[in-house]
Design a protein around this motif. Structure first.
Motif, mmCIF file in Angstrom:
data_model
loop_
_atom_site.group_PDB
_atom_site.id
_atom_site.type_symbol
_atom_site.label_atom_id
_atom_site.label_comp_id
_atom_site.label_asym_id
_atom_site.label_seq_id
_atom_site.Cartn_x
_atom_site.Cartn_y
_atom_site.Cartn_z
ATOM 1 N N ALA A 88 0.848 -1.198 0.000
ATOM 2 C CA ALA A 88 0.000 0.000 0.000
ATOM 3 C C ALA A 88 0.881 1.244 0.000
ATOM 4 C CB ALA A 88 -0.926 -0.003 1.215
ATOM 5 N N GLU A 89 0.337 2.344 -0.477
ATOM 6 C CA GLU A 89 1.078 3.607 -0.532
ATOM 7 C C GLU A 89 0.933 4.345 0.799
ATOM 8 O OE1 GLU A 89 3.147 6.691 -0.858
ATOM 9 O OE2 GLU A 89 3.231 5.275 -2.556
ATOM 10 N N LEU A 90 2.056 4.677 1.415
ATOM 11 C CA LEU A 90 2.043 5.354 2.708
ATOM 12 C C LEU A 90 1.285 6.677 2.652
ATOM 13 C CD1 LEU A 90 3.009 5.546 5.644
ATOM 14 C CD2 LEU A 90 5.135 6.552 4.789
ATOM 15 N N LEU A 91 1.475 7.447 1.581
ATOM 16 C CA LEU A 91 0.785 8.732 1.475
ATOM 17 C C LEU A 91 -0.728 8.554 1.354
ATOM 18 C CD1 LEU A 91 3.024 10.976 -0.815
ATOM 19 C CD2 LEU A 91 2.281 11.477 1.517
ATOM 20 N N ASP A 92 -1.146 7.501 0.678
ATOM 21 C CA ASP A 92 -2.588 7.233 0.575
ATOM 22 C C ASP A 92 -3.206 7.088 1.958
ATOM 23 O OD1 ASP A 92 -2.051 7.124 -2.105
ATOM 24 O OD2 ASP A 92 -3.004 5.197 -2.457
ATOM 25 N N ILE A 93 -2.476 6.425 2.830
ATOM 26 C CA ILE A 93 -2.958 6.193 4.190
ATOM 27 C C ILE A 93 -2.827 7.457 5.032
ATOM 28 C CG2 ILE A 93 -2.544 4.878 6.311
ATOM 29 C CD1 ILE A 93 -1.551 2.578 4.439
ATOM 30 N N ALA A 94 -1.646 8.072 5.005
ATOM 31 C CA ALA A 94 -1.368 9.207 5.884
ATOM 32 C C ALA A 94 -2.212 10.431 5.557
ATOM 33 C CB ALA A 94 0.115 9.567 5.804
ATOM 34 N N CYS A 95 -2.524 10.655 4.272
ATOM 35 C CA CYS A 95 -3.349 11.814 3.917
ATOM 36 C C CYS A 95 -4.719 11.729 4.585
ATOM 37 C CB CYS A 95 -3.517 11.911 2.399
ATOM 38 S SG CYS A 95 -2.120 12.663 1.549
ATOM 39 N N THR A 107 -5.477 9.576 7.454
ATOM 40 C CA THR A 107 -5.382 9.473 8.907
ATOM 41 C C THR A 107 -4.913 10.777 9.544
ATOM 42 O OG1 THR A 107 -3.138 8.553 8.769
ATOM 43 C CG2 THR A 107 -4.973 6.989 8.783
ATOM 44 N N SER A 108 -3.905 11.408 8.976
ATOM 45 C CA SER A 108 -3.382 12.651 9.565
ATOM 46 C C SER A 108 -4.397 13.778 9.491
ATOM 47 C CB SER A 108 -2.085 13.061 8.861
ATOM 48 O OG SER A 108 -1.061 12.120 9.095
ATOM 49 N N THR A 109 -5.129 13.845 8.386
ATOM 50 C CA THR A 109 -6.118 14.909 8.229
ATOM 51 C C THR A 109 -7.262 14.748 9.220
ATOM 52 O OG1 THR A 109 -5.542 15.093 5.879
ATOM 53 C CG2 THR A 109 -7.628 16.071 6.575
ATOM 54 N N LEU A 110 -7.733 13.522 9.400
ATOM 55 C CA LEU A 110 -8.823 13.297 10.349
ATOM 56 C C LEU A 110 -8.363 13.515 11.792
ATOM 57 C CD1 LEU A 110 -10.599 10.176 8.797
ATOM 58 C CD2 LEU A 110 -11.269 12.582 8.648
ATOM 59 N N GLU A 111 -7.145 13.104 12.122
ATOM 60 C CA GLU A 111 -6.637 13.344 13.468
ATOM 61 C C GLU A 111 -6.424 14.831 13.707
ATOM 62 O OE1 GLU A 111 -6.638 11.482 15.902
ATOM 63 O OE2 GLU A 111 -6.801 9.469 15.047
ATOM 64 N N MET A 112 -6.048 15.564 12.658
ATOM 65 C CA MET A 112 -5.935 17.019 12.770
ATOM 66 C C MET A 112 -7.294 17.623 13.087
ATOM 67 S SD MET A 112 -3.747 19.671 12.296
ATOM 68 C CE MET A 112 -2.472 19.057 11.187
ATOM 69 N N ALA A 154 -16.468 17.276 16.630
ATOM 70 C CA ALA A 154 -17.387 16.697 17.610
ATOM 71 C C ALA A 154 -18.648 16.218 16.880
ATOM 72 C CB ALA A 154 -17.745 17.727 18.682
ATOM 73 N N PRO A 155 -18.901 14.909 16.872
ATOM 74 C CA PRO A 155 -18.083 13.876 17.511
ATOM 75 C C PRO A 155 -16.754 13.654 16.784
ATOM 76 C CG PRO A 155 -19.819 12.888 16.204
ATOM 77 C CD PRO A 155 -20.095 14.363 16.198
ATOM 78 N N PRO A 156 -15.752 13.190 17.515
ATOM 79 C CA PRO A 156 -14.437 13.003 16.899
ATOM 80 C C PRO A 156 -14.394 11.757 16.026
ATOM 81 C CG PRO A 156 -14.408 12.216 19.144
ATOM 82 C CD PRO A 156 -15.758 12.858 18.940
ATOM 83 N N TYR A 157 -13.359 11.697 15.188
ATOM 84 C CA TYR A 157 -13.138 10.513 14.372
ATOM 85 C C TYR A 157 -12.291 9.508 15.175
ATOM 86 C CZ TYR A 157 -14.575 13.497 10.475
ATOM 87 O OH TYR A 157 -15.279 14.337 9.642
ATOM 88 N N ARG A 158 -12.671 8.259 15.108
ATOM 89 C CA ARG A 158 -11.854 7.185 15.684
ATOM 90 C C ARG A 158 -11.267 6.431 14.504
ATOM 91 N NH1 ARG A 158 -12.467 1.701 17.048
ATOM 92 N NH2 ARG A 158 -11.289 1.048 18.917
ATOM 93 N N VAL A 159 -10.030 6.749 14.161
ATOM 94 C CA VAL A 159 -9.407 6.256 12.938
ATOM 95 C C VAL A 159 -8.522 5.055 13.251
ATOM 96 C CG1 VAL A 159 -8.066 6.895 10.904
ATOM 97 C CG2 VAL A 159 -9.370 8.650 12.134
ATOM 98 N N ARG A 160 -8.720 3.975 12.514
ATOM 99 C CA ARG A 160 -7.928 2.770 12.703
ATOM 100 C C ARG A 160 -7.479 2.227 11.343
ATOM 101 N NH1 ARG A 160 -7.942 4.673 16.886
ATOM 102 N NH2 ARG A 160 -8.469 3.797 18.932
ATOM 103 N N LEU A 161 -6.218 1.802 11.306
ATOM 104 C CA LEU A 161 -5.683 1.140 10.123
ATOM 105 C C LEU A 161 -5.841 -0.359 10.307
ATOM 106 C CD1 LEU A 161 -4.053 1.119 7.447
ATOM 107 C CD2 LEU A 161 -1.963 1.096 8.857
ATOM 108 N N ALA A 162 -6.488 -1.000 9.339
ATOM 109 C CA ALA A 162 -6.711 -2.446 9.404
ATOM 110 C C ALA A 162 -6.009 -3.132 8.238
ATOM 111 C CB ALA A 162 -8.203 -2.755 9.363
ATOM 112 N N GLY A 163 -5.501 -4.329 8.492
ATOM 113 C CA GLY A 163 -4.833 -5.084 7.444
ATOM 114 C C GLY A 163 -5.108 -6.565 7.571
ATOM 115 N N PRO A 164 -4.912 -7.321 6.498
ATOM 116 C CA PRO A 164 -5.170 -8.763 6.511
ATOM 117 C C PRO A 164 -4.346 -9.464 7.596
ATOM 118 C CG PRO A 164 -4.859 -7.979 4.266
ATOM 119 C CD PRO A 164 -4.465 -6.859 5.170
ATOM 120 N N GLY A 165 -5.022 -10.236 8.411
ATOM 121 C CA GLY A 165 -4.337 -11.001 9.442
ATOM 122 C C GLY A 165 -3.758 -10.176 10.565
ATOM 123 N N GLY A 166 -3.956 -8.868 10.521
ATOM 124 C CA GLY A 166 -3.393 -8.007 11.550
ATOM 125 C C GLY A 166 -1.882 -7.877 11.453
#
Length: 325
Positions: A14-21, A23-28, A35-47
């Protein structure tokens, strides 16, 4: 609603920027008062940790197979591993399952191919990275692939173009969820556009493809780029090149995928877009410099290409006090 659950799907390659754009934006947004806040989680096959295309390793926060809805938003990232991911029947099945349990579904870049493999884009208009658009259209004829916009919303499914267009789509989500003011504050902290129009072209026609292989076509293209305010009617271009209009049109369609007239119109519109964003020239002057007869003709071309009038484009694209030239 206590929180908005957002699951970002990653995988090997996966492309790191695809993910970070995303996750970082929502955490910002969370840090600035969502409000309500975002609960952002990265999920992957098999953990399992995933090795991104850049070679960096990310530790996922959730095992994809164990994620359960309801979710607010499901976002599938793109990356060099997207073809293997789209061919992974188990991964695709879980994306399909989670999509049914999500209020909103989205993809970044080539992640659109995974949504398509899951049948989530059937009968919908969608986009992806311009480099992979034709391949996706061939593989998934049931999807109306449009390679031009930076993102597309079709119902509750959104697809974005290459890499950093994920930031534009995420800002649009924040504005939808929490209003313009929070989206504006996030964009300021990120030092980016608040609203880059979703149907803005992914990239310039002058850089989207290598120079025409045909020497005659290249000469004509150079003439167009060097004299946008001149007579660029197909008849004039053909006469200058020493060929018939019919032959010139055939060559343009073969090498550039569009007629000379359409090529000229887009070249003029892109040049006008650059002047609008970087100068304080009146719209009428911009129109004249770029070969449009009137400001109204320029407005029509802008609406056709960008979906917004020149004044709106200028207000969203000018990132500093424009200069007069």
């Amino acid at each position: 609603m206590r929180e908005r659950r957002v699951t970002v799907v990653g995988y090997e390659g996966a492309e790191l920027l695809d993910i970070a754009c995303v996750t970082s934006t929502l955490e910002m947004a969370n840090g600035l008062g969502a409000a309500p806040p975002y609960r952002v989680r990265l999920a992957g096959p098999g953990g399992r940790p995933i090795t991104c295309g850049s070679g960096l390793t990310l530790h996922v926060q959730e095992t994809l197979e164990r994620v359960a809805g309801p979710l607010d938003t499901l976002i599938v990232s793109g990356g060099i591993g997207h073809e293997d991911a789209a061919g992974d029947r188990l991964l695709v099945a879980h994306v399909r399952r989670l999509a049914r349990e999500s209020r909103r579904v989205a993809s970044v870049c080539t992640g659109a191919g995974i949504l398509a493999a899951a049948g989530l884009l059937d009968g919908r208009r969608a986009t992806t990275h311009w480099r992979w658009a034709r391949d996706m259209a061939v593989r998934h004829p049931e999807v109306a692939v449009d390679p031009a916009p930076i993102f597309i919303r079709d119902g509750n499914v959104a697809t974005s173009a290459g890499v950093t267009s994920a930031l534009d789509l995420t800002l649009a989500f924040i504005e939808e969820d929490h209003g313009t003011e929070l989206a504006r504050r996030v964009s300021r902290y990120l030092v980016t556009y608040l609203q880059r129009p979703g149907n803005q072209a992914q990239m310039s026609m002058f850089t989207a493809a290598p120079p025409p292989e045909d020497a005659l076509v290249k000469r004509v293209v150079d003439r167009i780029a060097g004299d946008l305010a001149g007579d660029l009617a197909t008849a004039a271009l053909a006469a200058g090149a020493g060929v018939s209009e019919r032959h010139l049109t055939r060559l343009f369609l073969k090498h550039l995928g569009r007629t000379p007239g359409r090529f000229v119109r887009r070249a003029r519109t892109e040049a006008a877009a650059h002047l609008l964003a970087s100068t304080s020239l009146p719209v009428a002057v911009v129109a004249a410099r770029c070969g449009f007869g009137t400001a109204e003709t320029l407005r029509q071309a802008f609406v056709d290409q960008y979906g917004i009038p020149p004044s709106r484009y200028r207000s969203t694209q000018a990132t500093h006090p424009p200069r007069a030239v």
